[in-house]
Each structure stands twice: as structure tokens, then as C-alpha cells.
Design a protein around this motif. Structure first.
Motif, PDB file in Angstrom:
ATOM      1  N   ARG A   1       3.003 -74.568 -25.862  1.00  0.00           N
ATOM      2  CA  ARG A   1       1.875 -73.950 -25.157  1.00  0.00           C
ATOM      3  C   ARG A   1       2.312 -73.355 -23.821  1.00  0.00           C
ATOM      4  NH1 ARG A   1      -3.182 -75.754 -26.829  1.00  0.00           N
ATOM      5  NH2 ARG A   1      -3.142 -75.981 -29.114  1.00  0.00           N
ATOM      6  N   TYR A   2       3.187 -74.059 -23.107  1.00  0.00           N
ATOM      7  CA  TYR A   2       3.554 -73.604 -21.769  1.00  0.00           C
ATOM      8  C   TYR A   2       4.378 -72.324 -21.834  1.00  0.00           C
ATOM      9  CZ  TYR A   2       5.616 -73.581 -17.101  1.00  0.00           C
ATOM     10  OH  TYR A   2       6.028 -73.213 -15.844  1.00  0.00           O
TER      11      TYR A   2
ATOM     12  N   SER B   1       2.011 -68.153 -29.649  1.00  0.00           N
ATOM     13  CA  SER B   1       1.153 -67.009 -29.347  1.00  0.00           C
ATOM     14  C   SER B   1       1.973 -65.757 -29.081  1.00  0.00           C
ATOM     15  CB  SER B   1       0.267 -67.319 -28.136  1.00  0.00           C
ATOM     16  OG  SER B   1       1.073 -67.596 -26.990  1.00  0.00           O
TER      17      SER B   1
ATOM     18  N   GLU C   1      -2.279 -65.062 -20.178  1.00  0.00           N
ATOM     19  CA  GLU C   1      -1.822 -66.339 -20.737  1.00  0.00           C
ATOM     20  C   GLU C   1      -1.042 -67.153 -19.725  1.00  0.00           C
ATOM     21  OE1 GLU C   1       0.840 -67.985 -24.527  1.00  0.00           O
ATOM     22  OE2 GLU C   1       0.536 -65.840 -24.215  1.00  0.00           O
TER      23      GLU C   1
END
Length: 244
Positions: A118-119, A124, A195
Motif C-alpha cells: 500500500r505504501y 495500484s 495516492e
């Protein structure tokens, strides 16, 4: 462009000995004598097509390492969760003692893998790269059909307009395609900035391309759109006068 021997922006820079203009990738902009507009248009089309192919190729190459790293972290997350659930059961059922602490460590490692994914935005990121590359390819396919249509119209004979108008239509097709590809890249970059916590406020001005105090071209109101949840300031109005 009424004169076929005139080039947008003046005569060819190569005739004056100046360095040719280049894009961000370092490719020189095709310049030459517009006395032969068909050849110049063909060079310009190949230049635009090569730029779009290079953009799509960059996104496809950039997605490879992100996809591999994302899958590795996802597998680590799944293994950590499974081990964190199985190891305490082994101790509860008496199969093996002292496995609960290893189960907690496995859960911690699984959470760390998910947090890294995620970080760093790996999952994504590679999905966004695939979507952008596919969008560029769709735009390129549309350009190829539009260009073929213009070529067929030129071969069969223009039903309306002159040769200079046909040249302007071809230049319009190439310009719209270039702007569409640039908008796709800008939108992907804006998503990447959001993001990583850049915040939506500066992206509003960047996406619209307007300076403070100036209108937004293409927006119905001619102003910068307000963020969600914001209420516009309505001008004060005088109360209606009582009928006499």
C-alpha cells in the motif's frame, strides 16, 4: 493555412541554421519545406504515432517490476495470514508447543507486506500503468482509422473544400490525438500524486490549467470547479418591493 508553402510559425528553422525543437523524449519535431505538404504530413503522422507507441511501451515496461513486486508482497501477506492462523491451532490442539508466538510473528510479517504494498503503491501502480497503456492504444487505433479515412478522401477526391482545408483537417486530427494522449498521461500522474498524499487542492488548478483569478476554458461556468461539499458564495439580492 491558405498557402501550401507556408509553415505554421514561420519558415523552417532548419533553413535558418537553428536547432530543431524537441519534445520531452528528445525527439526532434519534424520540420521542413511545406511546399510538399503530403510529405510533411506523413512525417508528422509518423512522429506522432512513434510518440504514442513509446508512451504505451513505457507504461507496459514500468508495470513489469511493479507487478512482480506486488505479487510477491501479496503472496507474503497470504502466507503470513495463513501461518498466523494455523500455528496457534497447533499449540491449542497439543500437536506442538510454543507455536503461538511464531503465529503472531507471521501475522506481523503479513501485515508488513500488505503495508509495503500500500505504501509504495505497487498493486495500484501496475494496474494504473496497464489502464493507461490500453487507453493510449485505443486512442492510437482511433487515430489510425481517422488518418486512413482522410487518406481515402484525398485519393478519391475531396468532396468539399480545398487542399489547404484538407491539410488543416489532417493537422487537426494529429493535434487532437496528441492532446488526448497528453491528457491521459496527466490524469495518470495526478492519480499518482493523490495516492502519495499530495492533496486534491493543488491538482484542481493543475488539471484545469488555470491561474488564480482566471477562468477555465471548457468549463460551463468558466470558473474553477469547487471541491466536493463546498458551497458557493451567492451574491446578495435585494428583497422584492411590496406592490403599490
Amino acid at each position: 493555412m491558405s498557402q501550401p508553402d507556408m509553415q505554421p510559425g514561420g519558415p523552417a528553422r532548419g533553413d535558418r541554421g537553428e536547432a530543431p525543437r524537441r519534445d520531452l523524449a528528445g525527439r526532434p519535431f519534424p520540420l521542413g519545406d511545406w511546399g510538399e505538404p503530403a510529405e510533411r504530413l506523413d512525417e508528422l503522422y509518423r512522429w506522432v504515432e512513434a510518440g504514442a507507441l513509446r508512451t504505451a511501451q513505457w507504461y507496459l515496461v514500468d508495470r513489469l517490476w511493479k507487478r512482480r513486486a506486488a505479487r510477491a508482497l501479496r503472496i507474503g501477506t497470504a502466507l503470513g495470514v495463513i501461518a498466523g492462523a494455523v500455528l496457534p491451532l497447533l499449540e491449542v490442539t497439543g500437536v506442538r508447543d510454543g507455536t503461538s508466538r511464531w503465529g503472531y510473528l507471521s501475522l506481523l510479517l503479513g501485515a508488513a507486506c500488505l503495508a509495503c504494498d500500500r505504501y509504495f503503491g505497487l498493486t495500484s501502480g501496475w494496474i494504473r500503468n496497464v489502464a493507461t497503456a490500453q487507453a493510449v492504444q485505443r486512442k492510437l487505433l482511433g487515430l489510425q482509422f481517422d488518418w486512413a479515412s482522410e487518406c481515402v478522401r484525398e485519393v478519391l477526391g475531396p468532396a468539399e473544400g480545398t487542399a489547404s482545408e484538407a491539410t488543416e483537417r489532417c493537422l487537426g486530427v494529429l493535434r487532437r490525438f496528441t492532446e488526448d494522449v497528453a491528457e491521459l498521461v496527466r490524469a495518470e500522474t495526478a492519480d499518482w500524486m493523490v495516492e502519495f498524499g499530495s492533496g486534491p487542492a493543488p491538482l484542481v488548478m493543475q488539471s484545469t490549467g488555470a491561474a488564480p483569478g482566471r477562468g477555465v476554458e471548457g468549463h460551463p461556468s468558466g470558473r474553477v470547479p469547487l471541491p466536493p461539499g463546498a458551497r458557493p458564495n451567492m451574491p446578495r439580492q435585494r428583497p422584492p418591493e411590496a406592490p403599490r
